[in-house]
Design a protein around this motif. Structure first.
Motif, mmCIF file in Angstrom:
data_model
loop_
_atom_site.group_PDB
_atom_site.id
_atom_site.type_symbol
_atom_site.label_atom_id
_atom_site.label_comp_id
_atom_site.label_asym_id
_atom_site.label_seq_id
_atom_site.Cartn_x
_atom_site.Cartn_y
_atom_site.Cartn_z
ATOM 1 N N PRO A 1 3.886 6.641 -1.584
ATOM 2 C CA PRO A 1 4.005 5.353 -1.956
ATOM 3 C C PRO A 1 3.237 4.333 -1.160
ATOM 4 C CG PRO A 1 6.524 6.076 -1.886
ATOM 5 C CD PRO A 1 5.412 7.181 -1.783
ATOM 6 N N ASP A 2 3.817 4.222 0.055
ATOM 7 C CA ASP A 2 3.285 3.852 0.734
ATOM 8 C C ASP A 2 1.794 3.634 0.424
ATOM 9 O OD1 ASP A 2 5.906 2.866 1.929
ATOM 10 O OD2 ASP A 2 5.693 4.151 4.028
ATOM 11 N N GLY A 3 1.165 5.054 0.939
ATOM 12 C CA GLY A 3 -0.186 5.097 1.081
ATOM 13 C C GLY A 3 -1.319 4.131 -0.635
ATOM 14 N N VAL A 4 -0.272 4.916 -1.638
ATOM 15 C CA VAL A 4 -0.985 4.089 -2.861
ATOM 16 C C VAL A 4 -0.772 3.163 -2.874
ATOM 17 C CG1 VAL A 4 -0.235 4.098 -5.517
ATOM 18 C CG2 VAL A 4 -0.191 6.305 -3.736
ATOM 19 N N GLN A 5 0.714 2.411 -2.454
ATOM 20 C CA GLN A 5 0.790 0.953 -2.197
ATOM 21 C C GLN A 5 -0.303 0.094 -1.971
ATOM 22 O OE1 GLN A 5 4.685 0.669 -1.090
ATOM 23 N NE2 GLN A 5 4.663 -0.963 -2.717
ATOM 24 N N ILE A 6 -0.665 0.878 -0.158
ATOM 25 C CA ILE A 6 -1.875 0.160 0.730
ATOM 26 C C ILE A 6 -3.231 0.187 0.519
ATOM 27 C CG2 ILE A 6 -1.966 -0.010 2.630
ATOM 28 C CD1 ILE A 6 0.535 -0.250 3.540
ATOM 29 N N GLN A 7 -3.646 1.829 0.172
ATOM 30 C CA GLN A 7 -4.930 2.378 -0.011
ATOM 31 C C GLN A 7 -5.512 1.124 -1.054
ATOM 32 O OE1 GLN A 7 -6.015 6.020 -0.797
ATOM 33 N NE2 GLN A 7 -7.394 5.665 1.098
ATOM 34 N N GLY A 8 -4.046 1.437 -2.465
ATOM 35 C CA GLY A 8 -4.581 1.263 -3.840
ATOM 36 C C GLY A 8 -4.745 -0.911 -3.947
ATOM 37 N N PHE A 9 -3.741 -1.243 -3.235
ATOM 38 C CA PHE A 9 -4.242 -3.015 -3.612
ATOM 39 C C PHE A 9 -5.228 -3.653 -2.293
ATOM 40 C CE2 PHE A 9 -1.983 -6.788 -2.891
ATOM 41 C CZ PHE A 9 -1.748 -7.305 -4.183
ATOM 42 N N SER A 10 -5.760 -2.862 -0.944
ATOM 43 C CA SER A 10 -6.192 -3.755 -0.141
ATOM 44 C C SER A 10 -7.100 -4.754 -0.802
ATOM 45 C CB SER A 10 -6.626 -2.956 0.408
ATOM 46 O OG SER A 10 -7.877 -1.883 -0.364
ATOM 47 N N ALA A 11 -8.202 -3.647 -2.101
ATOM 48 C CA ALA A 11 -9.140 -5.153 -2.396
ATOM 49 C C ALA A 11 -8.441 -5.846 -3.580
ATOM 50 C CB ALA A 11 -10.309 -3.782 -3.714
ATOM 51 N N SER A 12 -7.234 -5.827 -4.029
ATOM 52 C CA SER A 12 -6.674 -6.839 -4.803
ATOM 53 C C SER A 12 -6.089 -7.675 -4.019
ATOM 54 C CB SER A 12 -5.553 -5.925 -5.635
ATOM 55 O OG SER A 12 -6.295 -5.252 -7.078
ATOM 56 N N LEU A 13 -6.169 -7.226 -2.795
ATOM 57 C CA LEU A 13 -5.820 -8.410 -1.365
ATOM 58 C C LEU A 13 -6.692 -9.359 -1.267
ATOM 59 C CD1 LEU A 13 -3.593 -9.618 0.545
ATOM 60 C CD2 LEU A 13 -4.488 -7.828 1.988
ATOM 61 N N TYR A 14 -7.702 -9.049 -1.518
ATOM 62 C CA TYR A 14 -8.847 -9.645 -0.933
ATOM 63 C C TYR A 14 -8.592 -11.042 -1.910
ATOM 64 C CZ TYR A 14 -9.222 -6.619 3.325
ATOM 65 O OH TYR A 14 -8.928 -5.657 4.190
ATOM 66 N N GLN A 15 -9.224 -9.908 -3.508
ATOM 67 C CA GLN A 15 -8.948 -10.819 -4.459
ATOM 68 C C GLN A 15 -8.544 -12.156 -4.533
ATOM 69 O OE1 GLN A 15 -9.362 -7.996 -7.246
ATOM 70 N NE2 GLN A 15 -11.181 -7.327 -6.820
ATOM 71 N N ILE A 16 -7.241 -11.778 -4.025
ATOM 72 C CA ILE A 16 -6.259 -13.103 -4.125
ATOM 73 C C ILE A 16 -6.343 -13.973 -3.145
ATOM 74 C CG2 ILE A 16 -3.344 -13.254 -3.779
ATOM 75 C CD1 ILE A 16 -2.993 -11.143 -5.571
ATOM 76 N N GLU A 17 -6.754 -13.445 -2.020
ATOM 77 C CA GLU A 17 -6.884 -14.487 -0.586
ATOM 78 C C GLU A 17 -7.896 -15.174 -1.355
ATOM 79 O OE1 GLU A 17 -5.716 -11.899 3.103
ATOM 80 O OE2 GLU A 17 -7.128 -11.688 2.291
ATOM 81 N N TRP A 18 -9.206 -14.235 -2.207
ATOM 82 C CA TRP A 18 -10.616 -15.940 -2.255
ATOM 83 C C TRP A 18 -9.552 -16.697 -3.299
ATOM 84 C CZ3 TRP A 18 -13.637 -11.141 -1.961
ATOM 85 C CH2 TRP A 18 -14.004 -10.611 -0.616
ATOM 86 N N LEU A 19 -9.097 -15.732 -4.459
ATOM 87 C CA LEU A 19 -8.637 -16.997 -5.668
ATOM 88 C C LEU A 19 -8.019 -17.919 -4.882
ATOM 89 C CD1 LEU A 19 -8.088 -17.651 -8.587
ATOM 90 C CD2 LEU A 19 -6.068 -16.330 -8.106
ATOM 91 N N LEU A 20 -6.584 -17.769 -3.587
ATOM 92 C CA LEU A 20 -5.917 -19.222 -2.789
ATOM 93 C C LEU A 20 -7.033 -20.324 -2.259
ATOM 94 C CD1 LEU A 20 -3.505 -20.404 -1.584
ATOM 95 C CD2 LEU A 20 -3.827 -18.724 0.342
ATOM 96 N N VAL A 21 -8.131 -19.158 -1.809
ATOM 97 C CA VAL A 21 -9.341 -20.036 -1.480
ATOM 98 C C VAL A 21 -9.869 -21.019 -2.325
ATOM 99 C CG1 VAL A 21 -11.624 -20.559 -0.478
ATOM 100 C CG2 VAL A 21 -9.911 -18.708 1.420
#
Length: 345
Positions: free
Chosen positions: A14-34
């Motif tokens: 679960p840790d690997g799936v969460q972090i590896q799979g969510f990394s691209a979405s994380l940046y998209q959330i950050e850019w949405l915030l900006v």
């Protein structure tokens, strides 16, 4: 021709799936915030006081996020880096609210992006800690504005916001945990034999291929062993299928007890088992299986064994499996309870 279905991992991480799979979405959330922040500044204008600081923080935050996405910080699945992103997001939102004076307005809902990001990847405990940090930030912002934070009228909006963030964070984290439990159960059902708990045929193939490729690169040997229980039909006919299942289960337990931690064992179907022995030549495989035959004989179990070794009996894994299977039928034709490494003609 359509591509074959990709094989799932044999153990749910679960840790690997969460972090590896969510990394691209994380940046998209950050850019949405900006993007939201920039739109606000364009529509409402840059504040006269603190506007330069807000603009500089926005550009800096976006630059750091863009740099992190290019450097692939999550290649090693480091949770603390992901947590650092969410804390940085909270800090940026707090600074933006400080510069725009929007702590009690709709802009305070921007904290929801950080809470959801944390809940999806870092779990309930970290998420609740971040909600507590957000509450502290909002109270500090109110105090900095000269507001009497001890009044009900001023505490109510902040309290309502924190309760909402807590509920969203907790429910999101709980939902993610439930999904991981379901995935772990489904993966076990997909890769394990229901009766014995051993790997099934598909899982064996998935594990055997990288071992074969490693042996091919290093030139080291390995053995493939096919096994079939003798007399299972007689047990089923005379004592019932329940007794037959118990015989298969007993054989599987003995195989588990004799194999090394590096060996791969699977139930191929019915009363047939297959095992792969890394770094083992034909003589080593024969010696190990002879000890096993002698051990199960004491429990009135009899098996026919076929053996194939790499690279003597084949250069490809499929060819070795076919050779071992054919050799197993040679053992069965000769009366069973023996080992053969010569395929049937």
């Amino acid at each position: 021709m359509s591509e074959p279905d990709p094989l799932p991992p044999l153990e749910w991480d679960p840790d690997g799936v969460q972090i590896q799979g969510f990394s691209a979405s994380l940046y998209q959330i950050e850019w949405l915030l900006v993007t939201i922040v920039i739109l606000y500044l364009v529509i409402m204008g840059i504040p006269e006081q603190g506007g330069v600081g807000v603009l500089g923080a926005t550009v800096g935050y976006f630059g750091l996020s863009l740099l992190a996405s290019r450097l692939r910080f999550f290649g090693e699945r480091q949770r603390w880096l992901l947590a650092l992103h969410t804390w940085a997001m909270i800090g940026f939102i707090t600074w933006f609210l400080y510069g725009t004076g929007g702590v009690t307005g709709p802009l305070a809902s921007l904290y929801l992006l950080a809470v959801v990001t944390s809940a999806l990847t870092l779990g309930v405990v970290v998420t609740m800690l971040e909600v507590a940090a957000i509450a502290a930030c909002q109270l500090l912002l109110l105090q900095h504005q000269g507001t009497d934070i001890l009044t009900t009228a001023n505490l109510a909006p902040v309290g309502t916001s924190i309760v909402a963030l807590s509920i969203v964070g907790y429910l999101t984290a709980a939902l993610v945990h439930t999904i991981h439990v379901s995935n772990r159960t489904l993966l076990k059902m997909a890769s394990r034999d229901a009766l014995t708990g051993l790997f099934n045929r598909r899982a064996f193939d998935d594990l055997a291929k990288p071992i074969h490729l490693m042996a091919h690169r290093s030139g080291r040997p390995y053995c493939v062993i096919a096994m079939d229980m003798d007399g299972l039909k007689h047990i089923n006919d005379s004592e019932g299928h329940g007794a037959g299942d118990q015989a298969i289960l007993s054989l599987a337990k003995h195989l588990q007890a004799c194999k090394r931690s590096s060996d791969v064992l699977a139930r191929y179907g019915g009363d047939e088992f297959v095992m792969l022995l890394p770094d083992t030549d034909a003589a080593g495989g024969r010696k190990m299986m002879q000890r096993f035959i002698d051990a199960v004989e004491e429990n009135k179990l009899s098996i026919s064994v076929g053996l194939a070794s790499y690279p003597e009996q084949g250069e490809e894994l499929e060819a070795l499996l076919d050779h071992a299977d054919s050799a197993m039928y040679v053992s069965k034709a000769a009366g069973g309870n023996r080992i053969s490494d010569r395929a049937a003609a």
